[in-house]
Design an enzyme around this catalytic site. Structure first.
Site, PDB file in Angstrom:
ATOM      1  N   HIS A   1      10.683  18.155  40.866  1.00 33.06           N
ATOM      2  CA  HIS A   1      11.452  19.397  40.697  1.00 33.06           C
ATOM      3  C   HIS A   1      12.765  19.100  39.979  1.00 33.06           C
ATOM      4  CE1 HIS A   1      14.320  18.763  44.096  1.00 33.06           C
ATOM      5  NE2 HIS A   1      13.279  18.211  44.714  1.00 33.06           N
TER       6      HIS A   1
ATOM      7  N   ASP B   1      15.771  21.077  40.114  1.00 33.61           N
ATOM      8  CA  ASP B   1      17.051  21.468  40.721  1.00 33.61           C
ATOM      9  C   ASP B   1      17.533  20.417  41.713  1.00 33.61           C
ATOM     10  OD1 ASP B   1      14.903  22.172  42.453  1.00 33.61           O
ATOM     11  OD2 ASP B   1      16.193  23.558  43.551  1.00 33.61           O
TER      12      ASP B   1
ATOM     13  N   ASP C   1      17.449  13.444  44.287  1.00 33.17           N
ATOM     14  CA  ASP C   1      16.363  14.299  44.760  1.00 33.17           C
ATOM     15  C   ASP C   1      16.392  15.552  43.894  1.00 33.17           C
ATOM     16  OD1 ASP C   1      14.611  15.983  46.079  1.00 33.17           O
ATOM     17  OD2 ASP C   1      15.869  16.223  47.849  1.00 33.17           O
TER      18      ASP C   1
ATOM     19  N   GLU D   1      13.237  24.267  43.894  1.00 30.56           N
ATOM     20  CA  GLU D   1      12.573  23.686  45.065  1.00 30.56           C
ATOM     21  C   GLU D   1      13.483  23.690  46.278  1.00 30.56           C
ATOM     22  OE1 GLU D   1      11.455  20.342  47.804  1.00 30.56           O
ATOM     23  OE2 GLU D   1      13.312  20.689  46.734  1.00 30.56           O
ATOM     24  N   GLU D   2      14.785  23.472  46.041  1.00 32.45           N
ATOM     25  CA  GLU D   2      15.720  23.286  47.151  1.00 32.45           C
ATOM     26  C   GLU D   2      16.009  24.558  47.937  1.00 32.45           C
ATOM     27  OE1 GLU D   2      16.386  20.468  48.192  1.00 32.45           O
ATOM     28  OE2 GLU D   2      16.326  19.068  46.536  1.00 32.45           O
TER      29      GLU D   2
ATOM     30  N   ASP E   1       8.380  13.218  44.896  1.00 31.30           N
ATOM     31  CA  ASP E   1       9.543  13.595  45.699  1.00 31.30           C
ATOM     32  C   ASP E   1       9.316  13.154  47.145  1.00 31.30           C
ATOM     33  OD1 ASP E   1      11.890  14.725  46.586  1.00 31.30           O
ATOM     34  OD2 ASP E   1      11.185  16.783  46.489  1.00 31.30           O
TER      35      ASP E   1
END
Length: 197
Positions: free
Chosen positions: A84, A86, A123, A152-153, A176
Site C-alpha cells: 500500500h 499511504d 509501513d 490502507e491505513e 506488508d
C-alpha cells in the site's frame, strides 16, 4: 526517477540493495498520508510509463503495473505482489513537519534508519519500494503484477474497493508483514468497532 533529497541520500549511503533504498528514499520525498496519495500515485504511473510498462488505476486509487517475465520465465504462472502507498502520519509535539507538503527526513543512526521527529512510512513504503525495484531493474522473475493499494491505513479502503478482474494473477503475495524473516500463509481481515467510552 524522482531524486532523493541530499540529507536522505546521506542517510541511505551503504544500505543494500542500493536500488531498493533509492526507491524508498524517493518515496520519502513525496507526501503520502492516507487520502493525500494523488502525488505518489502519479509518481508510480510515471515510473511505469518511463519503463514502458502497462499500468492502470481504478477509481479508488489502486494501481496495477504489469511487469513481463524475464527471458526464459514466460511460462511461469503470474504472481501479484501487493503493497500500500499511504502511511501513518504522526509527529513529535515539537515538530513543525507538515505531512501534506514536507519530505520525510531520514537519519542514519548506526545500524538504524530513523527520522527527525516523524513517522517514517516504512509501513508500507519499503514494500512499495520493492515493487518499484521489480519494475525498474533486470531481476529474474516470472510474469508479475505490482499492485499498489490506496488508503490502507484507514480501513483497507483501496483493497475493499478492488474490482473483480482488476488483477489477473491467481496468486498474491502481500509485502506488508509484521515480522522480519517470517512468512504468513493464509488470509487476514480487519474490522471497526465504534463504542462510547
Amino acid at each position: 526517477m524522482q531524486g532523493v533529497t541530499d540529507g536522505n541520500a546521506a542517510a541511505l549511503t551503504d544500505l543494500k540493495p542500493e536500488i531498493l533504498w533509492q526507491h524508498f528514499g524517493a518515496l520519502c520525498n513525496i507526501p503520502r498520508g492516507t487520502y493525500n496519495e494523488m502525488e505518489v500515485q502519479g509518481y508510480i504511473m510515471n515510473i511505469a510509463a518511463q519503463y514502458g510498462l502497462v499500468a492502470q488505476q481504478d477509481k479508488a486509487g489502486n494501481i496495477v503495473v504489469v511487469v513481463p517475465a524475464s527471458v526464459g520465465n514466460e511460462d511461469t504462472p503470474s504472481v501479484c505482489l501487493q503493497a500500500h502507498l499511504d502511511m501513518v502520519c504522526v509527529k513529535a509535539s515539537t515538530s513543525t513537519h507538515d505531512f501534506k507538503k514536507d519530505a520525510i527526513e531520514l537519519v542514519s543512526d548506526g545500524d538504524w534508519l530513523k527520522t527527525k521527529g516523524t513517522t517514517m512510512g516504512g509501513d508500507n513504503g519499503i514494500g512499495a519500494a520493492a515493487l518499484l525495484t521489480f519494475m525498474t531493474e533486470q531481476i529474474e522473475h516470472g510474469p508479475l503484477e505490482c499492485l499498489f493499494t490506496a488508503s490502507e491505513e484507514d480501513g483497507f479502503i483501496g483493497a475493499k474497493k478492488l474490482a473483480p478482474g482488476f488483477i489477473q494473477s491467481r496468486r498474491i503475495i502481500n509485502l506488508d508483514s509484521e515480522e522480519e524473516g517470517i512468512i504468513y500463509v493464509g488470509s487476514a481481515g480487519g474490522g471497526r468497532i465504534k463504542g462510547l467510552f
